[in-house]
Design a protein around this motif. Structure first.
Motif, PDB file in Angstrom:
ATOM      1  N   GLY A  88      15.989 -43.696  23.660  1.00 28.42           N
ATOM      2  CA  GLY A  88      14.747 -43.618  22.905  1.00 28.42           C
ATOM      3  C   GLY A  88      14.340 -42.221  22.481  1.00 28.42           C
ATOM      4  N   TRP A  89      15.164 -41.218  22.777  1.00 25.43           N
ATOM      5  CA  TRP A  89      14.820 -39.825  22.439  1.00 25.43           C
ATOM      6  C   TRP A  89      14.805 -39.659  20.929  1.00 25.43           C
ATOM      7  N   PRO A  90      13.974 -38.766  20.397  1.00 24.66           N
ATOM      8  CA  PRO A  90      13.847 -38.637  18.948  1.00 24.66           C
ATOM      9  C   PRO A  90      14.971 -37.858  18.247  1.00 24.66           C
ATOM     10  N   GLY A  91      16.037 -37.556  18.931  1.00 26.04           N
ATOM     11  CA  GLY A  91      17.150 -36.864  18.284  1.00 26.04           C
ATOM     12  C   GLY A  91      18.098 -36.267  19.303  1.00 26.04           C
ATOM     13  N   HIS A 130      14.874 -29.679  18.836  1.00 22.84           N
ATOM     14  CA  HIS A 130      14.187 -29.183  20.024  1.00 22.84           C
ATOM     15  C   HIS A 130      12.822 -29.852  20.025  1.00 22.84           C
ATOM     16  N   CYS A 131      12.496 -30.589  21.071  1.00 21.12           N
ATOM     17  CA  CYS A 131      11.210 -31.276  21.195  1.00 21.12           C
ATOM     18  C   CYS A 131      10.231 -30.306  21.863  1.00 21.12           C
ATOM     19  N   ILE A 132       9.267 -29.821  21.095  1.00 21.92           N
ATOM     20  CA  ILE A 132       8.388 -28.759  21.582  1.00 21.92           C
ATOM     21  C   ILE A 132       6.926 -29.170  21.433  1.00 21.92           C
ATOM     22  N   ASP A 133       6.169 -29.021  22.511  1.00 19.93           N
ATOM     23  CA  ASP A 133       4.731 -29.237  22.459  1.00 19.93           C
ATOM     24  C   ASP A 133       4.154 -28.211  21.486  1.00 19.93           C
ATOM     25  N   PRO A 134       3.263 -28.627  20.579  1.00 23.87           N
ATOM     26  CA  PRO A 134       2.710 -27.680  19.597  1.00 23.87           C
ATOM     27  C   PRO A 134       2.016 -26.471  20.217  1.00 23.87           C
ATOM     28  N   ALA A 135       1.572 -26.574  21.478  1.00 27.62           N
ATOM     29  CA  ALA A 135       0.908 -25.453  22.151  1.00 27.62           C
ATOM     30  C   ALA A 135       1.889 -24.526  22.871  1.00 27.62           C
ATOM     31  N   GLU A 152       9.191 -32.109  11.896  1.00 29.47           N
ATOM     32  CA  GLU A 152       8.171 -33.160  11.821  1.00 29.47           C
ATOM     33  C   GLU A 152       7.487 -33.314  13.180  1.00 29.47           C
ATOM     34  N   ALA A 153       6.317 -33.960  13.141  1.00 27.21           N
ATOM     35  CA  ALA A 153       5.626 -34.318  14.385  1.00 27.21           C
ATOM     36  C   ALA A 153       6.223 -35.625  14.879  1.00 27.21           C
ATOM     37  N   GLY A 154       6.152 -35.839  16.172  1.00 27.21           N
ATOM     38  CA  GLY A 154       6.699 -37.069  16.726  1.00 27.21           C
ATOM     39  C   GLY A 154       6.201 -37.305  18.131  1.00 27.21           C
ATOM     40  N   ASN A 155       6.828 -38.265  18.791  1.00 31.93           N
ATOM     41  CA  ASN A 155       6.485 -38.601  20.165  1.00 31.93           C
ATOM     42  C   ASN A 155       7.760 -38.847  20.953  1.00 31.93           C
ATOM     43  N   LEU A 156       7.654 -38.672  22.257  1.00 33.48           N
ATOM     44  CA  LEU A 156       8.757 -38.965  23.158  1.00 33.48           C
ATOM     45  C   LEU A 156       8.657 -40.427  23.601  1.00 33.48           C
ATOM     46  N   PRO A 157       9.704 -40.979  24.194  1.00 33.81           N
ATOM     47  CA  PRO A 157       9.632 -42.344  24.711  1.00 33.81           C
ATOM     48  C   PRO A 157       8.806 -42.404  25.998  1.00 33.81           C
ATOM     49  N   PRO A 159       7.756 -42.435  29.771  1.00 33.14           N
ATOM     50  CA  PRO A 159       6.320 -42.552  29.971  1.00 33.14           C
ATOM     51  C   PRO A 159       5.518 -41.460  29.254  1.00 33.14           C
ATOM     52  N   TYR A 160       6.138 -40.761  28.328  1.00 31.76           N
ATOM     53  CA  TYR A 160       5.461 -39.652  27.634  1.00 31.76           C
ATOM     54  C   TYR A 160       5.096 -40.009  26.195  1.00 31.76           C
ATOM     55  N   GLN A 161       4.964 -41.294  25.889  1.00 29.80           N
ATOM     56  CA  GLN A 161       4.731 -41.747  24.524  1.00 29.80           C
ATOM     57  C   GLN A 161       3.427 -41.243  23.919  1.00 29.80           C
ATOM     58  N   ASP A 162       2.482 -40.836  24.733  1.00 28.34           N
ATOM     59  CA  ASP A 162       1.202 -40.337  24.223  1.00 28.34           C
ATOM     60  C   ASP A 162       1.181 -38.821  24.043  1.00 28.34           C
ATOM     61  N   VAL A 163       2.282 -38.162  24.361  1.00 27.85           N
ATOM     62  CA  VAL A 163       2.364 -36.714  24.223  1.00 27.85           C
ATOM     63  C   VAL A 163       2.928 -36.385  22.842  1.00 27.85           C
ATOM     64  N   GLU A 164       2.115 -35.694  22.042  1.00 30.20           N
ATOM     65  CA  GLU A 164       2.606 -35.286  20.718  1.00 30.20           C
ATOM     66  C   GLU A 164       3.575 -34.128  20.888  1.00 30.20           C
ATOM     67  N   ILE A 165       4.676 -34.212  20.188  1.00 31.24           N
ATOM     68  CA  ILE A 165       5.634 -33.105  20.168  1.00 31.24           C
ATOM     69  C   ILE A 165       5.940 -32.765  18.717  1.00 31.24           C
ATOM     70  N   HIS A 166       6.440 -31.590  18.531  1.00 29.41           N
ATOM     71  CA  HIS A 166       6.953 -31.195  17.233  1.00 29.41           C
ATOM     72  C   HIS A 166       8.463 -31.076  17.352  1.00 29.41           C
ATOM     73  N   LEU A 167       9.148 -31.663  16.401  1.00 28.32           N
ATOM     74  CA  LEU A 167      10.598 -31.525  16.343  1.00 28.32           C
ATOM     75  C   LEU A 167      10.919 -30.302  15.502  1.00 28.32           C
ATOM     76  N   TRP A 168      11.642 -29.398  16.115  1.00 33.03           N
ATOM     77  CA  TRP A 168      12.183 -28.236  15.433  1.00 33.03           C
ATOM     78  C   TRP A 168      13.685 -28.451  15.385  1.00 33.03           C
ATOM     79  N   GLY A 169      14.370 -27.881  14.412  1.00 28.99           N
ATOM     80  CA  GLY A 169      15.804 -28.051  14.419  1.00 28.99           C
ATOM     81  C   GLY A 169      16.493 -27.556  13.175  1.00 28.99           C
ATOM     82  N   GLN A 170      17.775 -27.931  13.096  1.00 28.33           N
ATOM     83  CA  GLN A 170      18.637 -27.553  11.987  1.00 28.33           C
ATOM     84  C   GLN A 170      19.884 -28.421  12.029  1.00 28.33           C
TER      85      GLN A 170
END
Length: 187
Positions: A88-91, A130-135, A152-157, A159-170
């Motif tokens: 379920g990871w976003p990448g 890289h799944c990074i918390d915006p803070a 893009e903004a996204g979420n983790l699977p 039990p962290y589905q309510d934690v917003e993360i930002h996807l950074w990458g290349q």
């Protein structure tokens, strides 16, 4: 015991799959409120052992997982870095977390560069995120130093589905081009 994965070396670090002797350093990292803030929060030693075992198990199940970072000069465990993609990871992530004693030494960039090379060359990953918390400003700076950009903004699977993360990458092609153009092949 045979290691479940490779050992990589950089100028100052040894990267190898997690081992039982890493628990003390790992537990110190996860007991530190500031250091653990963006990687699941503070954990007890027994919770940390289960987390470490999950990372080690990824090597057995997937043929990849986060590496333990060992400082060559001291032999100390100084963090974890590497390819990570649970269900379920976003990448296809290359992530990092360093023990507070390793902050500010450039180890995150050094180790992440080695593991991104490995993920592209040995795993055949075509996109690195890289799944990074915006803070999490320090991790954003690491992502920028290695040439990643906000995707893009996204979420983790769970039990962290309510934690917003930002996807950074290349892409892998962008990574290879950057590495080829960098002095001495450094990111």
């Amino acid at each position: 015991m045979i290691a479940p994965g490779p050992t990589l070396e950089t100028k100052r670090l040894i990267l190898r799959p997690p081992a039982t002797e890493d628990l003390d350093g790992w537990a110190e990292l996860m007991a530190d409120a500031d250091a653990a803030r963006f990687i699941g929060g503070q954990m007890s030693r027994s919770q940390t052992w289960r987390m470490m075992a999950t990372m080690a198990g990824s090597w057995a199940l997937n043929g990849f997982g986060m590496f333990s970072l060992i400082e060559k000069d001291t032999g100390l465990w100084v963090g974890r870095v590497g390819p990570w993609r649970p269900e379920g990871w976003p990448g296809t992530e290359v992530g990092w977390s360093l023990h507070p004693r390793a902050h500010g030494k450039g180890y995150a960039v050094e180790a992440t560069t080695a593991t991104m090379d490995w993920a592209v060359d040995h795993l055949g990953w075509t996109r690195l995120v890289h799944c990074i918390d915006p803070a999490n400003t320090p991790s954003i700076k690491v992502a920028q130093r290695i040439g990643s950009r906000f995707l893009e903004a996204g979420n983790l699977p769970e039990p962290y589905q309510d934690v917003e993360i930002h996807l950074w990458g290349q892409t892998a092609d962008e990574w290879r081009t950057r590495r080829a153009q960098a002095p001495n092949g450094r990111a």
